[in-house]
Design a protein around this motif. Structure first.
Motif, mmCIF file in Angstrom:
data_model
loop_
_atom_site.group_PDB
_atom_site.id
_atom_site.type_symbol
_atom_site.label_atom_id
_atom_site.label_comp_id
_atom_site.label_asym_id
_atom_site.label_seq_id
_atom_site.Cartn_x
_atom_site.Cartn_y
_atom_site.Cartn_z
ATOM 1 N N ASP A 1 2.833 -4.628 -9.077
ATOM 2 C CA ASP A 1 4.039 -5.374 -8.728
ATOM 3 C C ASP A 1 4.426 -5.272 -7.251
ATOM 4 O OD1 ASP A 1 5.966 -7.158 -9.746
ATOM 5 O OD2 ASP A 1 7.484 -5.610 -9.586
ATOM 6 N N PHE A 2 3.683 -4.471 -6.467
ATOM 7 C CA PHE A 2 4.116 -4.275 -5.081
ATOM 8 C C PHE A 2 3.428 -5.215 -4.094
ATOM 9 C CE2 PHE A 2 0.286 -2.128 -3.763
ATOM 10 C CZ PHE A 2 -0.157 -1.463 -4.892
ATOM 11 N N GLY A 3 2.491 -6.047 -4.583
ATOM 12 C CA GLY A 3 1.745 -6.940 -3.697
ATOM 13 C C GLY A 3 2.655 -7.872 -2.924
ATOM 14 N N LYS A 4 3.691 -8.343 -3.588
ATOM 15 C CA LYS A 4 4.578 -9.301 -2.923
ATOM 16 C C LYS A 4 5.302 -8.656 -1.738
ATOM 17 C CE LYS A 4 8.247 -8.944 -6.484
ATOM 18 N NZ LYS A 4 7.704 -8.147 -7.591
ATOM 19 N N ASP A 5 5.708 -7.392 -1.896
ATOM 20 C CA ASP A 5 6.351 -6.677 -0.789
ATOM 21 C C ASP A 5 5.377 -6.468 0.358
ATOM 22 O OD1 ASP A 5 9.167 -5.558 -1.327
ATOM 23 O OD2 ASP A 5 8.118 -5.329 -3.230
ATOM 24 N N MET A 6 4.149 -6.082 -0.014
ATOM 25 C CA MET A 6 3.128 -5.826 1.009
ATOM 26 C C MET A 6 2.842 -7.096 1.812
ATOM 27 S SD MET A 6 2.049 -2.734 0.855
ATOM 28 C CE MET A 6 2.896 -1.485 -0.033
ATOM 29 N N MET A 7 2.896 -8.227 1.127
ATOM 30 C CA MET A 7 2.647 -9.493 1.815
ATOM 31 C C MET A 7 3.761 -9.784 2.818
ATOM 32 S SD MET A 7 -0.228 -10.783 0.845
ATOM 33 C CE MET A 7 -0.097 -12.438 1.477
ATOM 34 N N THR A 8 5.004 -9.521 2.427
ATOM 35 C CA THR A 8 6.115 -9.816 3.349
ATOM 36 C C THR A 8 6.039 -8.911 4.572
ATOM 37 O OG1 THR A 8 7.639 -8.271 2.290
ATOM 38 C CG2 THR A 8 7.660 -10.528 1.467
ATOM 39 N N GLN A 9 5.452 -7.716 4.392
ATOM 40 C CA GLN A 9 5.336 -6.779 5.523
ATOM 41 C C GLN A 9 4.017 -6.948 6.276
ATOM 42 O OE1 GLN A 9 6.218 -2.769 4.095
ATOM 43 N NE2 GLN A 9 7.522 -3.714 2.564
ATOM 44 N N GLU A 10 3.267 -7.958 5.933
ATOM 45 C CA GLU A 10 1.966 -8.259 6.558
ATOM 46 C C GLU A 10 0.976 -7.106 6.434
ATOM 47 O OE1 GLU A 10 3.103 -9.983 10.539
ATOM 48 O OE2 GLU A 10 2.346 -11.777 9.513
ATOM 49 N N MET A 11 1.116 -6.318 5.363
ATOM 50 C CA MET A 11 0.160 -5.231 5.119
ATOM 51 C C MET A 11 -1.123 -5.811 4.532
ATOM 52 S SD MET A 11 1.868 -2.445 5.829
ATOM 53 C CE MET A 11 1.482 -0.998 4.880
ATOM 54 N N ALA A 12 -1.011 -7.017 3.969
ATOM 55 C CA ALA A 12 -2.196 -7.712 3.452
ATOM 56 C C ALA A 12 -2.032 -9.182 3.801
ATOM 57 C CB ALA A 12 -2.284 -7.534 1.945
ATOM 58 N N TRP A 13 -3.142 -9.913 3.799
ATOM 59 C CA TRP A 13 -3.090 -11.341 4.145
ATOM 60 C C TRP A 13 -3.135 -12.227 2.917
ATOM 61 C CZ3 TRP A 13 -7.481 -11.341 8.377
ATOM 62 C CH2 TRP A 13 -7.041 -10.578 9.474
ATOM 63 N N ILE A 14 -3.725 -11.687 1.848
ATOM 64 C CA ILE A 14 -3.874 -12.477 0.616
ATOM 65 C C ILE A 14 -3.550 -11.563 -0.562
ATOM 66 C CG2 ILE A 14 -5.474 -13.822 -0.838
ATOM 67 C CD1 ILE A 14 -7.276 -14.197 1.622
ATOM 68 N N SER A 15 -2.918 -12.132 -1.576
ATOM 69 C CA SER A 15 -2.730 -11.372 -2.810
ATOM 70 C C SER A 15 -2.940 -12.316 -3.988
ATOM 71 C CB SER A 15 -1.316 -10.773 -2.831
ATOM 72 O OG SER A 15 -1.168 -9.929 -3.930
#
Ligand code: N2P
Length: 444
Positions: free
Chosen positions: A247-261
């Protein structure tokens, strides 16, 4: 990350509250125990339901609200029979499983003088229900899953992506994940069915295009051959995966920790909106080969203790205004298809700057060119290349073994560390929240 903390805090606070009030002094029959996905409701509705329920029935109710992030974890609890939840919210294929394992009971639509708002559910969702393998009634007739479940939210599976680093063309195929440019920059969902199905679609893209197999057929396919093919495919990707997220992928995306989820459309909507506030531009697409359309539904477990409040709660959520509030809060799309919902969602899309139209006539009758957010209500052409997943029955074990081999021990170790850190953080935060009597911060 604050979302994860929030979710865990609610669970912890709910449990603290439960020990001191709900289970201590209150009779269990006046408690409504709900087990729902995290980040999946406007929590102020929980409090409002108590007042509404009293107005409708003259009866008091306390709510115990607990969270899960993975279907199978919820199912395991219900299957073991230890948890006396009154309401749970499984996804389509788990609705099938719960029905076929006899874990649930029929839902009463007898609401006295209160209207039956469940009739607000869009016919599109009824059609999806119709595709479920719901088994047979005692008299041998085909069972209607809608007697045992009422829809809640629905959506698709696709890619949430950062427009600064990823061009839409680069991920129009699930195969975009193998682009070396994205190595260690993407998350896969830690939900084996949500990854297995798109990968199977990807593997069979040529056969689908040639009309040899349909996406719908593939959603029933758990043959050894297909599981092995998906395993090989995923093993060839494993070293490039940044992480497996529940469930944390969406947060990581907003923080630019990942480019795709690889994720659910509702999380995409939430992330796109949150990211705007920090000038990060995210978007979402469903790859061309096709994908899953899914829905989650409320069910009442066989051993529920407050069946009446459970059915009233479902009814309450089916009121258009409550459906709209849930959509605003979570980013997910309600199954409610009333003109009020259409108007609110179209207005919102315009306020957010959407100018293009979609053919949403599959959901809102006659709406072939309407301004709506395409993440929430994809164009009919997208829906046409999506199909519902089905219960893998006794093949589940084989799929899980494959999943475990794919993820490997290192991923599990990594997750354990992360979960440990989060749980400790959440408990600390929950204590602070409780001490301060902290107020919930609304998204909008
Ligand atoms: C929300 C979970 C949505 C579940 N956190 C999608 N089936």
């Amino acid at each position: 990350m604050k979302k994860i903390f929030k979710s865990l805090c609610i669970a912890v606070v709910a449990m603290l509250g439960m020990s001191s009030s709900a289970l201590g002094e209150t009779d269990r029959s006046n408690v409504l125990k709900i087990y729902n996905w995290s980040d999946y409701i406007d929590e102020s509705l929980l409090e409002e339901f108590k007042t509404w329920y009293y107005e409708q029935t003259g009866e008091k109710v306390e709510i115990v609200y607990q969270l899960f992030d993975i279907n199978e974890i919820m199912l395991a609890k219900i299957e073991r029979g230890h948890a006396d939840y009154d309401l749970v919210c499984p996804s389509d294929y788990i609705v099938e499983r719960m029905l076929n394992l006899g874990l649930v009971q029929p839902i009463s639509h007898d609401f006295g003088s209160t209207p039956d708002y469940t009739s607000n559910v869009a016919p599109f969702i009824d059609e999806l229900f119709g595709k479920l393998n719901a088994g047979v009634n005692e008299d041998g007739t085909k069972r209607d899953a809608r007697d045992y479940a009422v829809g809640y939210m629905w959506g698709t599976v696709g890619f949430i992506y950062n427009k600064k680093y990823v061009k839409a063309e680069e991920i129009q195929s699930w195969g975009g994940l193998w682009n070396p440019k994205f190595a260690k920059m993407f998350f896969l969902k830690d939900a084996f069915r949500d990854v297995y199905s798109p990968m199977l679609i990807y593997l069979n893209a040529d056969r689908i295009a040639a009309g040899e197999v349909t996406i719908e057929d593939l959603m029933w396919d758990t043959s050894d051959e297909s599981i092995k093919a998906v395993e090989d495919l995923l093993l060839s990707l494993r070293d490039n995966v940044l992480g497996w997220e529940a469930d944390f992928g969406k947060d990581m995306m907003t923080q630019e920790m990942a480019w795709i989820s690889l994720g659910w459309s509702g999380d995409a909507k939430w992330a796109v909106d949150e990211a705007k506030a920090v000038n990060v531009e995210l978007d979402y697409l469903v790859p061309q080969e096709g994908s899953n359309v899914w829905f989650d539904a409320w069910m009442i477990p066989k051993y529920a203790k407050n069946v009446k409040a459970a059915s009233y709660f479902i009814n309450f959520l089916c009121m258009s205004e409550n459906a709209i509030r849930n959509m605003d809060e979570t980013g997910y799309v309600s199954v409610i298809g009333t003109p009020e919902v259409l108007e609110a969602m179209s207005e919102r899309a315009m306020e957010e700057g959407t100018t293009s139209t979609v053919d949403a006539s599959y959901f809102f009758e006659g709406q072939t060119e309407v301004v709506l957010d395409p993440i929430l209500y994809p164009d009919r052409s997208v829906i046409d290349r999506c199909a519902l997943m089905h219960d893998s029955g006794d093949r589940t074990e084989v799929l899980l073994e494959m999943w475990s081999r794919v993820k490997g021990d290192s991923a599990r170790g990594w997750m354990k560390v992360l979960i440990g850190v989060l749980v400790v953080g959440a408990i600390a935060a929950a204590v602070v929240v409780k001490i301060r009597g902290g107020k919930k911060k609304k998204r909008k």
